[in-house]
Design an enzyme around this catalytic site. Structure first.
Site, PDB file in Angstrom:
ATOM      1  N   ASN A   1       0.843  -1.211   0.000  1.00 33.17           N
ATOM      2  CA  ASN A   1       0.000   0.000   0.000  1.00 33.17           C
ATOM      3  C   ASN A   1       0.874   1.255   0.000  1.00 33.17           C
ATOM      4  OD1 ASN A   1      -3.091  -0.313   0.285  1.00 33.17           O
ATOM      5  ND2 ASN A   1      -2.244  -1.993   1.499  1.00 33.17           N
TER       6      ASN A   1
ATOM      7  N   HIS B   1      -8.520  -0.799   5.752  1.00 36.69           N
ATOM      8  CA  HIS B   1      -8.893  -2.083   6.350  1.00 36.69           C
ATOM      9  C   HIS B   1      -9.474  -2.996   5.263  1.00 36.69           C
ATOM     10  CE1 HIS B   1      -9.960  -4.819   9.529  1.00 36.69           C
ATOM     11  NE2 HIS B   1     -11.112  -4.992   8.911  1.00 36.69           N
TER      12      HIS B   1
END
Ligand code: GRF
Length: 187
Positions: free
Chosen positions: A16, A107
């Protein structure tokens, strides 16, 4: 355009983080990554910090002194936004309150469903048809702050944890940068 300075917290591979670094190379992306904090000295993401010459530090956050060191670093680097990108440590109440509204987390589920760990196996066990990822503001409750953006995917018939993880992470890379744009531009 003057970009805001961001700090990215990591614990692992940093895929990420990599997506955020790439997004931040675009002239009209609202942030630049000025600092990377890892709680693990062997986190894969540290390699990216070195590769892209981004300042980084390993701070385990095991005690109050570590936290003071971190607070000082964030202040010194004039950080405007903190992105938790696979950061596997719970931040203290004190820290969260100090940076209220400027800490965001990614998440791998459609929150409020499947907070916490092992989301993929739980999703599959419950025979869900749809899952995805969520970017949200961080508050004192685990995976509980205001939702900025969600992205969905359809679960395939023979989906396995590994494939679901891969597909969800691909979605995360877009979700994270889109939510930063949304935060700063309000769209
Ligand atoms: C991501 O899937 C994120 O949703 C979760 O941890 C994972 C981190 O992966 N919180 P990476 O380090 O960004 O590759």
């Amino acid at each position: 355009m003057v970009k805001k300075k961001a700090c990215v917290f990591i614990s692992g591979a940093g895929t990420n983080l990599k997506a955020l670094i790439h997004a931040s190379r675009f002239y009209n992306f609202p942030i630049n990554i000025s600092l990377i904090i890892s709680n693990k000295k062997k986190a894969g993401g540290i390699r990216l910090a070195k590769l892209f010459s981004i300042k980084y530090d390993v701070i385990n956050l095991n005690n109050r002194l570590h936290e003071i060191k971190l607070l000082n670093e964030i202040k010194r680097n004039k950080i405007s936004i903190i992105c938790l990108a696979g950061y596997m440590k719970i931040l203290s109440k004190n820290f969260i309150n100090r940076f209220k509204g400027i800490i965001i987390n990614i998440h791998p589920s459609l929150l409020p469903k499947y907070k916490g760990l092992n989301t993929f196996s739980r999703v599959l066990k419950n025979n869900e048809k749809i899952t995805g990822c969520t970017v949200h503001l961080v508050n004192e409750n685990l995976d509980g702050g205001k939702i900025i953006l969600k992205k969905k995917l359809n679960i395939s018939k023979n989906e396995k944890v590994e494939s679901l993880k891969k597909r969800t992470q691909l979605l995360e890379y877009r979700a994270f940068s889109e939510s930063i744009v949304k935060l700063y531009r309000g769209n």
